[in-house]
Each structure stands twice: as structure tokens, then as C-alpha cells.
Design an enzyme around this catalytic site. Structure first.
Site, PDB file in Angstrom:
ATOM      1  N   HIS A   1      38.173 -25.311  68.373  1.00  0.00           N
ATOM      2  CA  HIS A   1      38.427 -26.250  67.269  1.00  0.00           C
ATOM      3  C   HIS A   1      39.287 -27.425  67.711  1.00  0.00           C
ATOM      4  O   HIS A   1      39.796 -28.170  66.881  1.00  0.00           O
ATOM      5  CB  HIS A   1      39.085 -25.532  66.082  1.00  0.00           C
TER       6      HIS A   1
ATOM      7  N   HIS B   1      32.428   3.967  77.578  1.00  0.00           N
ATOM      8  CA  HIS B   1      32.357   4.934  78.681  1.00  0.00           C
ATOM      9  C   HIS B   1      30.930   5.220  79.153  1.00  0.00           C
ATOM     10  O   HIS B   1      30.712   5.525  80.315  1.00  0.00           O
ATOM     11  CB  HIS B   1      33.094   6.236  78.306  1.00  0.00           C
ATOM     12  N   ASP B   2      29.952   5.118  78.284  1.00  0.00           N
ATOM     13  CA  ASP B   2      28.562   5.395  78.651  1.00  0.00           C
ATOM     14  C   ASP B   2      27.686   4.144  78.654  1.00  0.00           C
ATOM     15  O   ASP B   2      26.456   4.238  78.564  1.00  0.00           O
ATOM     16  CB  ASP B   2      27.953   6.425  77.700  1.00  0.00           C
TER      17      ASP B   2
ATOM     18  N   LYS C   1      24.410   3.911  80.506  1.00  0.00           N
ATOM     19  CA  LYS C   1      23.207   4.632  80.063  1.00  0.00           C
ATOM     20  C   LYS C   1      22.161   3.696  79.477  1.00  0.00           C
ATOM     21  O   LYS C   1      20.994   4.075  79.350  1.00  0.00           O
ATOM     22  CB  LYS C   1      23.562   5.711  79.050  1.00  0.00           C
TER      23      LYS C   1
END
Length: 158
Positions: free
Chosen positions: A101, A46-47, A50
Site C-alpha cells: 500500500h 509435516h506431510d 505426500k
């Protein structure tokens, strides 16, 4: 601990706490287990915007100026942009996780043919084998048996 590391740690701890609280609230609100998990995982990011905000602003002990507050408010748009870009990366990562793989001769885990293996998965498979086979990175090749198996089968990998 320097201030940048402290801030990163604090932001990470904050995001983890928001994820925990969001998960609890989602359960209490009656979301399905799958939705609850998605909400908790989304809360971790959510941040994320920042990370683009100067630490001098984020660490400022006093009140922010109007200009500084305007910069902080950009973290939501920055977060949206960064996560939108990450969606493309995640789409590729999903394919690579599944196909790295696979072998060109069809003897890989999923038995996919060369034409069906995504080019990114082929490229990353080369990097994966290289990393695990170089002498300075011996963690993947601890036994002689593994090395012999690699030498015997590497021609089919690519």
C-alpha cells in the site's frame, strides 16, 4: 466425492489433528507460547511431500510393495525441498504484505519513499489496484465514494 478429493480431505484432516496434538504436547512439555504456536504451524506441513506421491499408492487398500514403500518414504525429502523453496517465497511475501500500500510519492501507509519500496511490492500493488478496480470485480468498489477517491488518488499510487 472422488478418491483424490477424499484423500486430500483426509490428509488435511490428519495434518490438522497432528497440529492440534503437537500443540497440546508442546504445552505439556513446557514450551513457550511462541514455540508452541510454531510447533503447531510446522506440524500442518509435516506431510506436505505426500502431495507428490501418486494417489494410487496412497489409496492402495492392501500392503505396499517394497517399491511402493520406497516411493512413500521419499515424501520427507520432497517435503523438505518444497518447504525450502517456500522460504524464499515467504521472505518475498513478508515484504509485499508490508509494502503493497505504499505510494511512490511517499503518501502510503508507512510513508516509504519510492527508492525504499521493494520492486515486488510495486508490481503487486499494480495488480491489487487493477483487480479491485475492474468492472467485473466490483466487490472492492461498492460505493461511488470509493470510486471517486480512487480516481482522485490513483496518479500517486504508481
Amino acid at each position: 466425492m472422488d478418491m483424490d478429493k477424499l484423500l486430500q480431505s483426509t490428509q488435511y484432516d490428519h495434518s490438522r489433528q497432528v497440529a492440534r496434538i503437537s500443540t497440546l504436547l508442546a504445552r505439556l512439555a513446557g514450551y513457550t507460547p511462541a514455540e508452541t504456536e510454531t510447533i503447531g504451524q510446522a506440524a500442518l506441513f509435516h506431510d506436505i511431500g505426500k502431495t507428490a506421491i501418486p494417489t494410487a499408492i496412497l489409496n492402495k487398500p492392501g500392503a505396499l510393495t517394497q517399491e511402493e514403500y520406497a516411493v512413500v518414504k521419499t515424501h520427507t525429502a520432497i517435503g523438505q525441498e518444497r518447504l525450502s523453496q517456500a522460504v524464499q517465497t515467504l521472505a518475498a511475501a513478508i515484504i509485499v504484505a508490508q509494502q503493497h500500500h505504499e505510494r511512490l510519492d511517499g503518501s502510503g501507509y508507512l510513508r516509504m519513499e519510492d527508492k525504499d519500496i521493494h520492486p515486488y511490492a510495486k508490481l503487486i500493488a499494480v495488480a491489487d489496484v487493477f483487480d479491485c478496480s475492474c468492472p467485473t470485480w466490483t466487490r472492492c468498489w461498492r460505493s461511488t465514494v470509493r470510486r471517486k477517491t480512487y480516481k482522485r488518488t490513483n496518479a500517486f499510487h504508481f
